[in-house]
Design an enzyme around this catalytic site. Structure first.
Site: not given
Ligand code: NCD
Length: 299
Positions: A51-52, A79, A100, A128
């Protein structure tokens, strides 16, 4: 131009402005805008994401930007290239960076390396912020307010970055917060105390699941990848479930939220419940991230 690294980077007025901008974006969601035509967004994902990553890419494209995605497994960091070198290179290609990374604090450090604005899409178990903006937007959409709602956060509150960001924002917006975690997975007391002291929030804590008083129940999975013992994680996962029976005791109108991916903590039968709100919540990802990218590009 601005970075967005932690939910603490935003005050209430800035969040309200972002939510209002997301509302506008949502009204014309399936339109291609040319606001940032000719600009390039780089998305650097060193941890898995559906999703993100996809909603950031969609948001950037809807704003007229091109996207260059970076996938850890097929890139030179696999690498052995340092994060700093990778960042310097990508910063030379793109106008905005979304990152991320599994290391807590990595996004703040990356923002110091990069000259262009940078958005934290999750740094380990730390923060987040864009998920929190999505969550606030989704709550407001369903309930028309946040202040005074009884919001219960459920699950692995020790390791989940979504919860660490969200509890702070809920405190800022005046929600009544309760925390329900399996023993050993409670939220860091420093974060609880900070939210209580800064916003005068009263936060109750329990290790028992009871949904009866909640207007919003926000669940997350056990964050297995942050455990040193994956077996312990699996055992806990099975023990903390939102069963259809448990939901029967919920108030009418209670919304059940989850950042997704959901595993055993919400069984698939619950998807058909009128309380299940997580798929609508996920749809808020694109308009909110369009608002975030605009905010960071313009400052
Ligand atoms: C979350 C994350 O990556 O922290 N997912 C997201 O971004 N929608 C929650 C998770 O991974 O549990």
């Amino acid at each position: 131009m601005s970075d967005l690294i932690s939910i603490r980077d935003l005050d209430k007025a800035a969040i309200e402005k972002l939510l209002a901008s997301a509302e506008k974006m949502e009204q014309n969601l399936f339109t291609m805008h040319d606001t940032f035509k000719g600009k390039v967004a780089a998305t650097l994902f060193f941890e898995p994401s559906t999703r993100t990553h996809l909603s950031f890419q969609t948001a950037a494209q809807r704003l007229g930007m091109s996207v260059v995605p970076y996938y850890h497994a097929s890139s030179s960091s696999s690498k052995g290239e340092s994060l700093k070198d990778t960042l310097k290179i990508v910063d030379g290609y793109a106008d905005i960076l979304v990152i991320r990374h599994p290391l807590e604090g990595s996004a703040r450090w990356a923002a110091e390396v990069a000259q262009h604005p940078l958005v934290n899409a999750g740094d380990g178990g730390n923060q987040h912020p864009t998920q929190t903006l999505i969550d606030l937007f989704a709550i407001q959409k369903a309930k028309s307010k946040i202040k005074g709602l009884n919001v219960q956060l459920v699950g692995d509150l020790k390791h989940a970055r979504v919860m660490r960001s969200l509890v702070y924002a809920l405190g800022m917006f005046g929600a009544n917060i309760s925390l329900a975690a399996p023993v050993g997975l409670e939220m860091d007391p420093v974060i609880v105390k900070e939210t209580e002291e800064r916003f005068g929030a009263k936060i109750s804590q329990t290790s028992k699941l009871d949904l009866a008083d909640s207007d919003v129940v926000y669940v997350c999975r056990i964050q297995k990848e942050r455990f040193s013992d994956p077996y312990a994680a699996s055992k806990l996962q099975a023990s903390f479930r939102i069963s259809p029976e448990l939901i029967k005791a919920a108030k009418e109108g209670m919304i059940l939220m989850h950042p997704l991916p959901k595993l055993d903590e919400i069984p698939p039968e619950v998807d058909a419940s009128p309380h299940a709100y997580y798929f609508q919540q996920a749809r808020c990802g694109v308009p909110v991230r369009m608002a975030v990218l605009s905010y960071c590009m313009k400052g």
